[in-house]
Design an enzyme around this catalytic site. Structure first.
Site, PDB file in Angstrom:
ATOM      1  N   ASP A 170       0.798  -1.237   0.000  1.00  0.00           N
ATOM      2  CA  ASP A 170       0.000   0.000   0.000  1.00  0.00           C
ATOM      3  C   ASP A 170       0.822   1.274   0.000  1.00  0.00           C
ATOM      4  OD1 ASP A 170      -2.342  -1.391  -0.096  1.00  0.00           O
ATOM      5  OD2 ASP A 170      -2.830  -1.147   1.994  1.00  0.00           O
ATOM      6  N   ASP A 215      -8.113  -8.380   9.343  1.00  0.00           N
ATOM      7  CA  ASP A 215      -7.847  -7.147   8.608  1.00  0.00           C
ATOM      8  C   ASP A 215      -8.089  -5.911   9.464  1.00  0.00           C
ATOM      9  OD1 ASP A 215      -7.370  -8.619   6.297  1.00  0.00           O
ATOM     10  OD2 ASP A 215      -9.458  -8.563   5.696  1.00  0.00           O
TER      11      ASP A 215
END
Length: 419
Positions: free
Chosen positions: A182, A376
């Site tokens: 990311d 997550d």
């Protein structure tokens, strides 16, 4: 671990773990295989609770052809033991098989001395087993837009010192580096963390390029940069980011870390990115490249006309297949203001087994980068929370073991984890 669990359609991400929904009930086996499975499950569970990398032995001279399996999350071992105690032997065997599959080793903090020693321990243990370790580095300043997996180095000098320590830990031993999930698909400018001059985004590119220049020259190391996934940025958008991050000096890029896109979709996206990078290196403009939303025949015709490099001369990619066996989750229409389809989506399963033999000249590996069974984050999908409305209870924090999701991933695995 990583924020890539999100689809990024919302501009957010989750880096460290994944979870699933409430687990399905265990399915005890009939009397044919219980003892073998109990013994195997108990052995793995005990190993998961106590294992440490073995002592160093000389590495083999030839490159490794197998991928490294690190010690499992200790909470996975506890879940296996609990399943065995409750005679849910098929579930125990499934979680055992999942944790015994080669996976990445994540590094996301610690002092330079700590990370150097830990990385060294991993690469030495992998070399002892003639296996290739996958190192997921996750310490970039401003990590995850300071959201679910917030953290990272305080500033650029601290990050560079951390990368120098990783380099010292790897040394001349083989390693594949998944560099900062990311970091490029979720820039500071994407999440309102930049100033008017774009200084923090410029620093991000500097930090990534520094890591490439530090690690790629190592004798046995390949470095891959963040390209998000096929449901997020267009080819035309991600290619300039890769170039600014130094992909020209790296082996290539990685796809789908902590996400769920299908293998075929990712292979096509990877080919389009590799081809566009080749086109730009020859003087073309990224804006002219076909992207993943073009008609396939039109895109292939464009590639045939404009990209003539051999695959060996193009940038390669690796793909995370750890949780994409069922593809992406489609949230119910109109239910959630922010469905967070990247965040512990229900009904997912593990995907293709890790391999260095993909059959695709541009794809170097299919990997399990995200650790299946780790959350997550605490997903609320636009609701006040704290419960995940898809599950009816609160998800574990990012990176923590999520037993219900672990079972979901086992039950929905494609291919199956156990016969």
């Amino acid at each position: 671990m990583t924020a890539n669990d999100r689809t990024k359609s919302t501009g957010s991400t989750d880096r460290t773990g994944s979870t699933s929904s409430a687990g399905t009930p265990g399915r005890p086996l009939t009397g044919r295989r219980p003892l073998a499975i109990v013994a195997a499950a108990a052995a793995l569970a005990a190993t998961a609770l106590t294992a440490t990398p073995a002592q160093a032995r000389p590495a083999h001279a030839s490159p490794p052809t197998a991928l490294y399996t690190p010690p499992a999350n200790p909470d996975a071992g506890r879940q296996i033991l609990d399943l065995v105690r409750h005679r849910k032997l098929a579930d125990a065997a499934g979680v055992l098989a999942m944790t015994a599959t080669p996976q990445a080793v994540w590094y996301g903090g610690g002092t330079p001395d700590e990370v150097r020693a830990s990385v060294r321990q991993t690469v030495v243990d992998a070399a002892r087993h003639h296996a290739l370790p996958v190192l997921a580095l996750y310490d970039i300043p401003g990590r995850d837009c300071s959201q679910y997996s917030a953290g990272g180095a305080a500033d650029t000098p601290q990050y560079e010192a951390w990368i120098d320590a990783v380099r010292a830990g790897i040394g001349s031993l083989p390693a594949t580096v998944v560099l900062e999930p990311d970091s490029l698909a979720l820039l500071p400018s994407d999440c309102g963390q930049d100033d008017a001059r774009g200084s923090r985004t410029a620093e991000r590119y500097t930090e990534i390029h520094y890591a490439v220049d530090a690690l790629e020259p190592l004798a046995g190391t390949k470095v891959y940069l963040d390209a998000g996934h096929s449901g997020w940025h267009s080819v035309n958008d991600i290619v300039p980011r890769l170039l600014a991050g130094g992909v020209g000096d790296a082996t290539g890029f990685f796809l789908n870390v902590s996400n769920y896109r299908s293998d075929s979709e990712l292979a096509w996206y990877g080919k389009l990115i590799s081809s566009c990078l080749s086109y730009v290196s020859a003087g073309g403009a990224a804006a002219d490249c076909p992207n993943q939303w073009w008609a396939v025949n039109d895109a292939q015709a464009w590639l045939d006309a404009h990209v003539h490099a051999a695959p060996s001369a193009m940038k390669h990619f690796v793909t995370d297949t750890s949780r994409n066996g069922q593809g992406p989750w489609t949230p119910p229409s109109g239910v959630y203001s922010d469905p967070q389809d990247w965040c512990n989506p229900p009904g997912r399963g593990t995907g293709a087994r890790p391999t260095l033999d993909t059959g695709d000249p541009l794809a170097d590996a299919e990997l399990w980068v995200k650790i299946p069974g780790e959350s997550d984050g605490q997903c609320t999908r636009g609701t006040p929370g704290p419960n995940d409305p898809e599950r009816g209870y609160q998800d574990p924090p990012a990176g923590k073991w999520f037993p219900q999701q672990a079972l979901e991933l086992v039950h929905n695995a494609d291919p199956r984890l156990v016969p």
